[in-house]
Write a protein that holds these residues in place. Sequence first.
Motif, PDB file in Angstrom:
ATOM      1  N   LEU A   1       0.829  -1.207   0.000  1.00  0.00           N
ATOM      2  CA  LEU A   1       0.000   0.000   0.000  1.00  0.00           C
ATOM      3  C   LEU A   1       0.864   1.258   0.000  1.00  0.00           C
ATOM      4  O   LEU A   1       0.571   2.224  -0.730  1.00  0.00           O
ATOM      5  N   MET A   2       1.927   1.245   0.801  1.00  0.00           N
ATOM      6  CA  MET A   2       2.835   2.393   0.799  1.00  0.00           C
ATOM      7  C   MET A   2       3.464   2.581  -0.576  1.00  0.00           C
ATOM      8  O   MET A   2       3.574   3.707  -1.086  1.00  0.00           O
ATOM      9  N   GLY A   3       3.876   1.462  -1.183  1.00  0.00           N
ATOM     10  CA  GLY A   3       4.474   1.546  -2.511  1.00  0.00           C
ATOM     11  C   GLY A   3       3.493   1.988  -3.574  1.00  0.00           C
ATOM     12  O   GLY A   3       3.893   2.462  -4.640  1.00  0.00           O
ATOM     13  N   THR A   4       2.207   1.824  -3.293  1.00  0.00           N
ATOM     14  CA  THR A   4       1.182   2.295  -4.230  1.00  0.00           C
ATOM     15  C   THR A   4       0.935   3.791  -4.080  1.00  0.00           C
ATOM     16  O   THR A   4       0.803   4.523  -5.070  1.00  0.00           O
ATOM     17  N   LEU A   5       0.867   4.251  -2.843  1.00  0.00           N
ATOM     18  CA  LEU A   5       0.502   5.646  -2.590  1.00  0.00           C
ATOM     19  C   LEU A   5       1.644   6.623  -2.872  1.00  0.00           C
ATOM     20  O   LEU A   5       1.405   7.736  -3.360  1.00  0.00           O
ATOM     21  N   ILE A   6       2.872   6.212  -2.553  1.00  0.00           N
ATOM     22  CA  ILE A   6       3.997   7.149  -2.700  1.00  0.00           C
ATOM     23  C   ILE A   6       4.171   7.639  -4.137  1.00  0.00           C
ATOM     24  O   ILE A   6       4.335   8.846  -4.371  1.00  0.00           O
ATOM     25  N   PRO A   7       4.129   6.763  -5.153  1.00  0.00           N
ATOM     26  CA  PRO A   7       4.323   7.260  -6.530  1.00  0.00           C
ATOM     27  C   PRO A   7       3.137   8.040  -7.085  1.00  0.00           C
ATOM     28  O   PRO A   7       3.256   8.647  -8.162  1.00  0.00           O
ATOM     29  N   LEU A   8       1.999   8.018  -6.396  1.00  0.00           N
ATOM     30  CA  LEU A   8       0.840   8.730  -6.929  1.00  0.00           C
ATOM     31  C   LEU A   8       1.060  10.244  -6.947  1.00  0.00           C
ATOM     32  O   LEU A   8       0.513  10.944  -7.808  1.00  0.00           O
ATOM     33  N   GLY A   9       1.852  10.748  -5.988  1.00  0.00           N
ATOM     34  CA  GLY A   9       2.152  12.183  -5.979  1.00  0.00           C
ATOM     35  C   GLY A   9       2.873  12.616  -7.241  1.00  0.00           C
ATOM     36  O   GLY A   9       2.394  13.509  -7.974  1.00  0.00           O
ATOM     37  N   PRO A  10       4.031  12.004  -7.550  1.00  0.00           N
ATOM     38  CA  PRO A  10       4.708  12.346  -8.811  1.00  0.00           C
ATOM     39  C   PRO A  10       3.856  12.066 -10.042  1.00  0.00           C
ATOM     40  O   PRO A  10       3.955  12.781 -11.045  1.00  0.00           O
ATOM     41  N   ALA A  11       3.007  11.013  -9.958  1.00  0.00           N
ATOM     42  CA  ALA A  11       2.149  10.708 -11.108  1.00  0.00           C
ATOM     43  C   ALA A  11       1.150  11.836 -11.358  1.00  0.00           C
ATOM     44  O   ALA A  11       0.912  12.234 -12.507  1.00  0.00           O
ATOM     45  N   LEU A  12       0.571  12.369 -10.290  1.00  0.00           N
ATOM     46  CA  LEU A  12      -0.379  13.477 -10.439  1.00  0.00           C
ATOM     47  C   LEU A  12       0.317  14.744 -10.931  1.00  0.00           C
ATOM     48  O   LEU A  12      -0.253  15.518 -11.716  1.00  0.00           O
ATOM     49  N   ILE A  13       1.547  14.945 -10.462  1.00  0.00           N
ATOM     50  CA  ILE A  13       2.313  16.098 -10.947  1.00  0.00           C
ATOM     51  C   ILE A  13       2.574  15.963 -12.447  1.00  0.00           C
ATOM     52  O   ILE A  13       2.442  16.921 -13.220  1.00  0.00           O
ATOM     53  N   GLY A  14       2.943  14.746 -12.855  1.00  0.00           N
ATOM     54  CA  GLY A  14       3.169  14.509 -14.280  1.00  0.00           C
ATOM     55  C   GLY A  14       1.905  14.711 -15.093  1.00  0.00           C
ATOM     56  O   GLY A  14       1.945  15.246 -16.211  1.00  0.00           O
ATOM     57  N   LEU A  15       0.769  14.295 -14.532  1.00  0.00           N
ATOM     58  CA  LEU A  15      -0.507  14.490 -15.226  1.00  0.00           C
ATOM     59  C   LEU A  15      -0.823  15.976 -15.378  1.00  0.00           C
ATOM     60  O   LEU A  15      -1.272  16.428 -16.444  1.00  0.00           O
ATOM     61  N   ALA A  16      -0.573  16.734 -14.305  1.00  0.00           N
ATOM     62  CA  ALA A  16      -0.856  18.175 -14.355  1.00  0.00           C
ATOM     63  C   ALA A  16       0.049  18.890 -15.351  1.00  0.00           C
ATOM     64  O   ALA A  16      -0.358  19.871 -15.980  1.00  0.00           O
TER      65      ALA A  16
ATOM     66  N   GLN B   1       6.204  10.418 -17.264  1.00  0.00           N
ATOM     67  CA  GLN B   1       6.326  10.424 -15.803  1.00  0.00           C
ATOM     68  C   GLN B   1       5.101   9.784 -15.158  1.00  0.00           C
ATOM     69  O   GLN B   1       5.215   9.018 -14.196  1.00  0.00           O
ATOM     70  N   LEU B   2       3.935  10.081 -15.693  1.00  0.00           N
ATOM     71  CA  LEU B   2       2.697   9.490 -15.178  1.00  0.00           C
ATOM     72  C   LEU B   2       2.724   7.972 -15.317  1.00  0.00           C
ATOM     73  O   LEU B   2       2.417   7.243 -14.363  1.00  0.00           O
TER      74      LEU B   2
ATOM     75  N   MET C   1       3.217   2.568 -13.039  1.00  0.00           N
ATOM     76  CA  MET C   1       3.770   1.223 -13.162  1.00  0.00           C
ATOM     77  C   MET C   1       4.390   0.774 -11.836  1.00  0.00           C
ATOM     78  O   MET C   1       4.210  -0.364 -11.397  1.00  0.00           O
ATOM     79  N   ILE C   2       5.104   1.698 -11.189  1.00  0.00           N
ATOM     80  CA  ILE C   2       5.680   1.384  -9.875  1.00  0.00           C
ATOM     81  C   ILE C   2       4.573   1.110  -8.860  1.00  0.00           C
ATOM     82  O   ILE C   2       4.648   0.163  -8.068  1.00  0.00           O
TER      83      ILE C   2
END
Length: 207
Positions: free
Chosen positions: A135-150, A156-157, A162-163
């Motif tokens: 769960l930690m490994g799922t949530l941590i990359p979501l921040g950079p993924a959202l930044i990449g989406l924005a 980057q997303l 994938m991670i």
Amino acid sequence: MAIDSFLFQLMYTASAALLYPVVILLLLAVATSLGLIGEFISEYAKRHRNVRELEKVGRSVQESVKASSLDNAAEKLHSLDQNQLVTSFAKDAGDYLKQNSVSSIDWLSEEYEVRMTKRLEQTKILSTVAPMLGLMGTLIPLGPALIGLAQGDILQLANNLMIAFATTVLGLFAGVVGYVLTLIRKRWYWQDMADIDYLVDSMGSEQ
């Protein structure tokens, strides 16, 4: 606002810094689960329970103890061929009987119970911690993924998602392995403990 921005940035940096330790721990958890599967298969192949032999040896030991023939009782225990823990207990108990230390048998059975509990702890911890790491490994990359989406950075997303998905799968895999092995081994060890209690009763150590 400056303080809020600083705190949020600090939280983001701290959480992002945990990604690599989490991934490493997840890989270790998966490697451990694979090793435990091999150990489980080996243990399953070696399990051997003969109820008739156990009852026969138990009666013989009981008769020998009543006749104060502790050496004969010890020989009967040494000849017992059952599951690994039961056989090991019988040999250790036989050694105590040879030393005329019947009162130590109860302590020995408790030691084996602790040993069984210790063997279950590893898979229990794995079944609990691995999904948390996933769960930690799922949530941590979501921040950079959202930044990449924005920012419109699809690469980057995709990389961060994938991670996130990979860590989820690894965590669930290790957790399922730990959970299943814990359930099966718990049943095995309850059965072994029942056999050990039968041998303890046959030696009359509680009388």
